[in-house]
Design a protein around this motif. Structure first.
Motif, PDB file in Angstrom:
ATOM      1  N   TRP A   8       0.826  -1.210   0.000  1.00  0.00           N
ATOM      2  CA  TRP A   8       0.000   0.000   0.000  1.00  0.00           C
ATOM      3  C   TRP A   8       0.861   1.261   0.000  1.00  0.00           C
ATOM      4  O   TRP A   8       0.512   2.263  -0.663  1.00  0.00           O
ATOM      5  CB  TRP A   8      -0.956   0.003   1.185  1.00  0.00           C
ATOM      6  N   SER A  10       3.484   1.718  -1.525  1.00  0.00           N
ATOM      7  CA  SER A  10       3.988   1.974  -2.878  1.00  0.00           C
ATOM      8  C   SER A  10       2.962   2.671  -3.758  1.00  0.00           C
ATOM      9  O   SER A  10       3.304   3.146  -4.846  1.00  0.00           O
ATOM     10  CB  SER A  10       4.412   0.652  -3.543  1.00  0.00           C
ATOM     11  N   GLU A  12       0.136   4.706  -2.207  1.00  0.00           N
ATOM     12  CA  GLU A  12      -0.739   5.555  -1.398  1.00  0.00           C
ATOM     13  C   GLU A  12      -1.067   6.871  -2.103  1.00  0.00           C
ATOM     14  O   GLU A  12      -2.207   7.344  -2.084  1.00  0.00           O
ATOM     15  CB  GLU A  12      -0.084   5.833  -0.043  1.00  0.00           C
ATOM     16  N   GLU A  13      -0.065   7.468  -2.757  1.00  0.00           N
ATOM     17  CA  GLU A  13      -0.313   8.724  -3.460  1.00  0.00           C
ATOM     18  C   GLU A  13      -1.243   8.518  -4.647  1.00  0.00           C
ATOM     19  O   GLU A  13      -2.067   9.387  -4.972  1.00  0.00           O
ATOM     20  CB  GLU A  13       1.012   9.338  -3.912  1.00  0.00           C
ATOM     21  N   VAL A  14      -1.119   7.370  -5.313  1.00  0.00           N
ATOM     22  CA  VAL A  14      -2.007   7.068  -6.431  1.00  0.00           C
ATOM     23  C   VAL A  14      -3.447   6.972  -5.938  1.00  0.00           C
ATOM     24  O   VAL A  14      -4.376   7.494  -6.584  1.00  0.00           O
ATOM     25  CB  VAL A  14      -1.587   5.750  -7.125  1.00  0.00           C
ATOM     26  N   TYR A  15      -3.651   6.322  -4.809  1.00  0.00           N
ATOM     27  CA  TYR A  15      -4.998   6.191  -4.260  1.00  0.00           C
ATOM     28  C   TYR A  15      -5.599   7.566  -3.955  1.00  0.00           C
ATOM     29  O   TYR A  15      -6.784   7.807  -4.218  1.00  0.00           O
ATOM     30  CB  TYR A  15      -4.980   5.323  -3.002  1.00  0.00           C
ATOM     31  N   ALA A  16      -4.798   8.471  -3.422  1.00  0.00           N
ATOM     32  CA  ALA A  16      -5.298   9.823  -3.147  1.00  0.00           C
ATOM     33  C   ALA A  16      -5.744  10.505  -4.438  1.00  0.00           C
ATOM     34  O   ALA A  16      -6.779  11.190  -4.469  1.00  0.00           O
ATOM     35  CB  ALA A  16      -4.213  10.649  -2.453  1.00  0.00           C
ATOM     36  N   GLU A  17      -4.990  10.296  -5.515  1.00  0.00           N
ATOM     37  CA  GLU A  17      -5.369  10.874  -6.810  1.00  0.00           C
ATOM     38  C   GLU A  17      -6.640  10.220  -7.348  1.00  0.00           C
ATOM     39  O   GLU A  17      -7.462  10.881  -8.004  1.00  0.00           O
ATOM     40  CB  GLU A  17      -4.226  10.696  -7.808  1.00  0.00           C
ATOM     41  N   ALA A 195       2.284  -1.164  -7.562  1.00  0.00           N
ATOM     42  CA  ALA A 195       2.257   0.264  -7.876  1.00  0.00           C
ATOM     43  C   ALA A 195       1.860   0.503  -9.329  1.00  0.00           C
ATOM     44  O   ALA A 195       1.131   1.454  -9.640  1.00  0.00           O
ATOM     45  CB  ALA A 195       3.624   0.889  -7.588  1.00  0.00           C
ATOM     46  N   ARG A 199      -1.656   2.358 -10.688  1.00  0.00           N
ATOM     47  CA  ARG A 199      -1.688   3.461 -11.656  1.00  0.00           C
ATOM     48  C   ARG A 199      -2.646   3.158 -12.799  1.00  0.00           C
ATOM     49  O   ARG A 199      -3.361   4.049 -13.289  1.00  0.00           O
ATOM     50  CB  ARG A 199      -0.284   3.742 -12.200  1.00  0.00           C
ATOM     51  N   TRP A 202      -6.135   4.134 -11.832  1.00  0.00           N
ATOM     52  CA  TRP A 202      -6.397   5.559 -12.065  1.00  0.00           C
ATOM     53  C   TRP A 202      -6.622   5.816 -13.547  1.00  0.00           C
ATOM     54  O   TRP A 202      -7.566   6.533 -13.936  1.00  0.00           O
ATOM     55  CB  TRP A 202      -5.223   6.403 -11.563  1.00  0.00           C
TER      56      TRP A 202
END
Length: 220
Positions: A8, A10, A12-17, A195, A199, A202
């Motif tokens: 997760w 790896s 986490e920032e993608v999930y926020a986006e 990761a 992506r 997204w």
């Protein structure tokens, strides 16, 4: 750090986006244009056929009989979702032009299948995991708001439901069970796969939002 915590981290920032994406915001406030949702449903039908194949390969490589059965059941469930929920959505959306498999869908499923066939069980598991886990997290996050649009509310409820959340917890428990047995290099490869497919998650929603099409005509 557990294996799932490492995975997760790896992405986490993608999930926020993903949560901030206008496609998901449009689901919860009801403003998502129906053509964007139809695009998503049609491409998801294509995606789930190959995702079911990827899960079947994971089943073949799974470490225990119980894990084999679980992944085989999930593969069947992916096909059932494509035939059931998507048919319901399509009926309500009305007939539209049939889409071929579009670039993002093809890239995502090609990556998944290549990884599960050529990699270890742990690598394959990491590659298929974002489709489980991110949908569960998104469903959970959106369930509180739901949607004023009944169609979108049903989509949110399907992934926020305890039945789906329980399936995802079972897969996460398996990941943490095998994590201590992995070498550092295999854990690193698994995190890269996780990761990457996060992506792609997204990108999948973004493709529907943009109305993605092939940039040049295709023979079919």
């Amino acid at each position: 750090m557990t294996f799932t915590q490492e995975l997760w981290a790896s992405a986490e920032e993608v999930y926020a986006e993903i949560l901030a994406h206008p496609f998901l915001r449009g689901l919860t406030d009801g403003s998502l244009p129906r053509p964007a949702f139809r695009h998503f449903v049609q491409q998801d039908s294509h995606y789930l056929r190959d995702y079911a194949r990827a899960l079947a390969v994971c089943a073949a490589k799974a470490p225990t009989d119980a894990d084999v059965r679980a992944f085989a059941d999930d593969a069947v469930g992916a096909i059932a979702a494509e035939q059931g929920m998507h048919a319901e959505f399509t009926a309500e959306l009305g007939e539209g032009p049939e889409q071929p498999v579009l670039p993002t869908t093809l890239a995502y499923t090609s990556y998944l299948l290549a990884t599960v066939y050529s990699g270890s069980f742990a690598e394959g598991l990491a590659a298929v995991l974002p489709c489980y886990w991110i949908y569960a997290r998104v469903g959970e996050a959106l369930l509180e708001k739901s949607s004023p649009d009944p169609l979108y509310a049903r989509w949110i409820a399907a992934y926020g439901a305890e039945e789906f959340q329980g399936v995802v917890r079972r897969v996460l428990d398996l990941a943490d069970r095998i994590g201590p047995e992995l070498s550092d290099s295999e854990r690193a490869r698994a995190a890269r796969h996780f990761a990457t497919t996060a992506r792609y998650e997204w990108m999948f929603w973004d493709a529907a939002w943009r109305g993605e099409a092939w940039p040049v005509p295709t023979a079919d």
